[in-house]
Write an enzyme that holds these catalytic residues in place. Structure first.
Site, PDB file in Angstrom:
ATOM      1  N   VAL A 103       0.835  -1.210   0.000  1.00  0.00           N
ATOM      2  CA  VAL A 103       0.000   0.000   0.000  1.00  0.00           C
ATOM      3  C   VAL A 103       0.870   1.261   0.000  1.00  0.00           C
ATOM      4  O   VAL A 103       0.639   2.205  -0.764  1.00  0.00           O
ATOM      5  CB  VAL A 103      -0.946  -0.018   1.222  1.00  0.00           C
ATOM      6  CG1 VAL A 103      -1.740   1.274   1.310  1.00  0.00           C
ATOM      7  CG2 VAL A 103      -1.877  -1.207   1.126  1.00  0.00           C
ATOM      8  N   GLU A 148       9.948  12.665   8.250  1.00  0.00           N
ATOM      9  CA  GLU A 148      10.211  12.766   9.698  1.00  0.00           C
ATOM     10  C   GLU A 148      10.773  11.413  10.089  1.00  0.00           C
ATOM     11  O   GLU A 148      10.042  10.432  10.145  1.00  0.00           O
ATOM     12  CB  GLU A 148       8.921  13.033  10.470  1.00  0.00           C
ATOM     13  CG  GLU A 148       8.134  14.244  10.016  1.00  0.00           C
ATOM     14  CD  GLU A 148       8.812  15.548  10.359  1.00  0.00           C
ATOM     15  OE1 GLU A 148       9.694  15.572  11.238  1.00  0.00           O
ATOM     16  OE2 GLU A 148       8.470  16.561   9.721  1.00  0.00           O
ATOM     17  N   GLU A 161      19.849   4.357  16.317  1.00  0.00           N
ATOM     18  CA  GLU A 161      18.614   4.507  17.083  1.00  0.00           C
ATOM     19  C   GLU A 161      18.191   3.128  17.584  1.00  0.00           C
ATOM     20  O   GLU A 161      17.976   2.218  16.791  1.00  0.00           O
ATOM     21  CB  GLU A 161      17.533   5.087  16.176  1.00  0.00           C
ATOM     22  CG  GLU A 161      16.244   5.327  16.899  1.00  0.00           C
ATOM     23  CD  GLU A 161      15.180   5.882  15.971  1.00  0.00           C
ATOM     24  OE1 GLU A 161      14.938   5.283  14.912  1.00  0.00           O
ATOM     25  OE2 GLU A 161      14.589   6.920  16.304  1.00  0.00           O
TER      26      GLU A 161
HETATM   27  P1  NAD Z   1       8.889   2.042   9.341  1.00  0.00           P
HETATM   28  O1  NAD Z   1       9.738   2.923   8.528  1.00  0.00           O
HETATM   29  O2  NAD Z   1       9.149   0.587   9.299  1.00  0.00           O
HETATM   30  O3  NAD Z   1       7.361   2.203   8.920  1.00  0.00           O
HETATM   31  C1  NAD Z   1       6.701   3.437   8.916  1.00  0.00           C
HETATM   32  C2  NAD Z   1       5.541   3.385   7.954  1.00  0.00           C
HETATM   33  O4  NAD Z   1       6.050   3.207   6.644  1.00  0.00           O
HETATM   34  C3  NAD Z   1       4.575   2.236   8.191  1.00  0.00           C
HETATM   35  O5  NAD Z   1       3.268   2.669   7.929  1.00  0.00           O
HETATM   36  C4  NAD Z   1       5.017   1.228   7.149  1.00  0.00           C
HETATM   37  O6  NAD Z   1       3.994   0.356   6.744  1.00  0.00           O
HETATM   38  C5  NAD Z   1       5.413   2.129   6.009  1.00  0.00           C
HETATM   39  N1  NAD Z   1       6.350   1.535   5.056  1.00  0.00           N
HETATM   40  C6  NAD Z   1       7.250   0.536   5.286  1.00  0.00           C
HETATM   41  N2  NAD Z   1       7.921   0.260   4.146  1.00  0.00           N
HETATM   42  C7  NAD Z   1       7.437   1.092   3.197  1.00  0.00           C
HETATM   43  C8  NAD Z   1       7.751   1.293   1.820  1.00  0.00           C
HETATM   44  N3  NAD Z   1       8.688   0.560   1.198  1.00  0.00           N
HETATM   45  N4  NAD Z   1       7.080   2.247   1.139  1.00  0.00           N
HETATM   46  C9  NAD Z   1       6.142   2.994   1.751  1.00  0.00           C
HETATM   47  N5  NAD Z   1       5.792   2.847   3.048  1.00  0.00           N
HETATM   48  C10 NAD Z   1       6.443   1.905   3.765  1.00  0.00           C
HETATM   49  O7  NAD Z   1       8.964   2.640  10.803  1.00  0.00           O
HETATM   50  P2  NAD Z   1       8.267   2.105  12.117  1.00  0.00           P
HETATM   51  O8  NAD Z   1       9.023   0.891  12.529  1.00  0.00           O
HETATM   52  O9  NAD Z   1       6.787   2.011  11.948  1.00  0.00           O
HETATM   53  O10 NAD Z   1       8.530   3.335  13.116  1.00  0.00           O
HETATM   54  C11 NAD Z   1       9.707   3.505  13.807  1.00  0.00           C
HETATM   55  C12 NAD Z   1      10.599   4.532  13.148  1.00  0.00           C
HETATM   56  O11 NAD Z   1       9.909   5.756  12.952  1.00  0.00           O
HETATM   57  C13 NAD Z   1      11.777   4.890  14.010  1.00  0.00           C
HETATM   58  O12 NAD Z   1      12.947   4.940  13.234  1.00  0.00           O
HETATM   59  C14 NAD Z   1      11.447   6.277  14.523  1.00  0.00           C
HETATM   60  O13 NAD Z   1      12.509   7.086  14.867  1.00  0.00           O
HETATM   61  C15 NAD Z   1      10.708   6.855  13.391  1.00  0.00           C
HETATM   62  N6  NAD Z   1       9.880   7.951  13.868  1.00  0.00           N
HETATM   63  C16 NAD Z   1      10.205   9.248  13.531  1.00  0.00           C
HETATM   64  C17 NAD Z   1       9.450  10.319  14.002  1.00  0.00           C
HETATM   65  C18 NAD Z   1       9.728  11.744  13.647  1.00  0.00           C
HETATM   66  O14 NAD Z   1       8.834  12.580  13.751  1.00  0.00           O
HETATM   67  N7  NAD Z   1      10.921  12.116  13.221  1.00  0.00           N
HETATM   68  C19 NAD Z   1       8.366  10.059  14.812  1.00  0.00           C
HETATM   69  C20 NAD Z   1       8.080   8.748  15.148  1.00  0.00           C
HETATM   70  C21 NAD Z   1       8.838   7.696  14.656  1.00  0.00           C
END
Ligand code: NAD
Length: 479
Positions: free
Chosen positions: A211, A250, A382
């Site tokens: 998605v 972010e 991290e």
């Molecule tokens: P993630 O990157 O695995 O996933 C985040 C979102 O991206 C999810 O909805 C996931 O389904 C989607 N996603 C995954 N692969 C994708 C792709 N190839 N294309 C498009 N969408 C895709 O991160 P996570 O494990 O859900 O969250 C943790 C991370 O988020 C940590 O690194 C944290 O630091 C970061 N984070 C940053 C902030 C900020 O504001 N800077 C805030 C909260 C979390």
């Protein structure tokens, strides 16, 4: 509706209607404290994304043409309904994330609603139209926004994007994180009840690679607003570059809290440890590195050790619990892997460690590490769990160098008995946010990162502007 109904969802929301995804996909949602299944969500596919983007595209002209005051009034109704659902929002955050109930109220639901409220207030601060010499500069909604959020603050992350986009007059296709989709359903329920026009806000829960990538690659999406890991942010940037789409990222963080030698050491260290471990350390802006004057290191370690050991770990439904589980078994393995490797590389465990505190649930003990080199993996990466490292520094310049010597640049803290001195240090930190002496979060101030922490700014006026385009119209000066 009972909790069972509220959390047993299997539909996407597109063009003002709930329907099953084309291939009928559905995913289970685990409570990380009990490891039991508490709900379900739709698992959409690329064809559902096509429909959602088309609906958002159709809705855009009318939504963006409304006076911003009218959009704000309607979104105010949405906010009022969310305020009425407060307890359900808290219960859902406890159930799908394992957040302790007190943290779920304050750090999750209160903050998320404050962010939406601040967006509504900030609409009046945007310079929708201004004169620069003989030009009129117009700000208009960019179009269709793809919003992709992580699991760590399920409500906040969605409202930090969707709030800004909708106030701007953009329309939205939203994909919440796989692990925590239930809060997003509640936001959509309230949006429908508030009477948001069909297509303005569409929900397509599902997998990132399916998605998420379909959203990012879609030619009719104008901007991608993404919060998550740096690796996925890079992938999204690559995909979006093919159409020169705007991308607001972010990403992660590895933020330092600097305790100066004139600070109240116990207060500063205790608050830093709590900030580093808030939400089981699963906060992008967590102060996961504590920097203290070398000569105060023994006292600082004692204070940090007892601050971490005092945090009540346990059942998230209990009012006294401060640390719940991390979000999943995989996250627990990631966190304990970092701790094990740090110890193998010579770090000392001041308190905590990788032993499981309970038989069930993905709990990780609050852990303080010291004896870590500036280039150690646990200092640079991290961890995203309740783990804080403590390092000593010789002088203020070294403290600032250590804080800035990071691939990330999201947040920071400075503690001092002298506000002016703390401010002078804060100004030298190459990071998006700095809190002095425990100052509270400001939901109207821009939030975002430097370097690998991302390139976007969310919240308040800055967050709205991420979803606006700019046109300059020149008229001859004397005709
Ligand atoms: P993630 O990157 O695995 O996933 C985040 C979102 O991206 C999810 O909805 C996931 O389904 C989607 N996603 C995954 N692969 C994708 C792709 N190839 N294309 C498009 N969408 C895709 O991160 P996570 O494990 O859900 O969250 C943790 C991370 O988020 C940590 O690194 C944290 O630091 C970061 N984070 C940053 C902030 C900020 O504001 N800077 C805030 C909260 C979390």
């Amino acid at each position: 509706m009972s909790a069972h109904d509220i959390w047993s969802r299997a539909e996407v929301f597109i063009d003002g209607e709930w329907r099953s995804p084309y291939d009928g996909g559905r995913a289970e949602v685990e409570n990380p404290a009990t490891e039991s299944i508490v709900g379900t969500a739709a698992e959409a596919g690329a064809r559902d994304v096509d429909d959602a983007v088309a609906a958002a595209r159709r809705a855009h002209p009318a939504w963006s043409a409304q006076a911003h005051e009218d959009r704000v009034a309607l979104l105010g109704d949405w906010l009022a309904l969310l305020e009425k659902s407060y307890d359900t929002l808290v219960d859902t955050t406890v159930a799908e994330l394992g957040a302790p109930v007190a943290i779920a109220r304050e750090a999750h639901v209160d903050t998320a609603l404050a962010v939406l409220r601040a967006y509504l207030d900030a609409a009046a601060e945007v310079r929708w139209e201004e004169r620069i010499g003989h030009s009129t500069v117009l700000r208009s909604a960019i179009g269709v926004a793809a919003c992709i959020t992580p699991w760590n603050y399920p409500l906040y992350q969605v409202l930090a994007k969707v709030g800004g986009a909708l106030v701007a007059g953009s329309t939205v296709v939203l994909k919440p994180a796989e692990l925590t989709p239930l809060s997003a359903y509640l936001l959509l329920d309230a949006a429908t009840e508030a009477g948001l026009p069909p297509g303005v806000l569409n929900l397509v829960p599902g997998r990132g690679q399916v998605v998420g990538e379909a959203m990012v690659s879609h030619p009719d999406v104008d901007v991608v607003s993404f919060t998550g890991s740096t690796a996925v942010g890079v992938r999204i940037s690559e995909l979006a570059a093919r159409d020169v789409k705007r991308v607001c990222l972010e990403l992660g963080g590895k933020s330092a809290s600097i305790v100066l030698d004139d600070a109240d050491l116990a207060t500063a260290v205790t608050a830093s440890v709590q900030g580093g471990m808030l939400n089981s350390g699963q906060t992008c802006s967590a102060w996961s590195r504590l920097l203290v004057p070398e000569r105060l290191l023994p006292d600082a370690l004692a204070a940090a050790g007892s601050a971490a050991a005092d945090l009540v770990v346990g059942d998230p439904r209990s009012e006294s619990t401060w640390i719940g589980p991390v979000v999943s078994a995989g996250q627990r393995r990631t966190v304990s892997g970092y701790v094990d490797r740090a110890v193998a590389a010579g770090a000392r465990v001041v308190t905590g460690g990788t032993g499981a505190p309970f038989e069930r649930g993905h709990f990780h003990a609050p852990t303080i590490l010291t004896g870590v080199a500036a280039d150690a993996e646990v200092v640079r990466d991290e961890v995203f769990g309740p783990v804080v490292t403590v390092q000593g520094y010789a002088d203020v310049d070294e403290a600032i160098d250590l804080a800035n010597d990071s691939p990330y640049g999201l947040h920071g803290a400075v503690w001092s008995g002298d506000g002016g001195r703390a401010y002078a240090v804060a100004r030298r930190l190459r990071t998006g946010q700095v809190d002095i002496n425990g100052a509270e979060f400001n939901p109207a101030a821009p939030f975002g990162g430097f370097r690998r922490s991302g390139n976007g700014r969310e919240l308040g006026r800055f967050g709205i502007e991420e979803f606006l385009e700019t046109t300059s119209i020149q008229r001859p000066a004397h005709r």
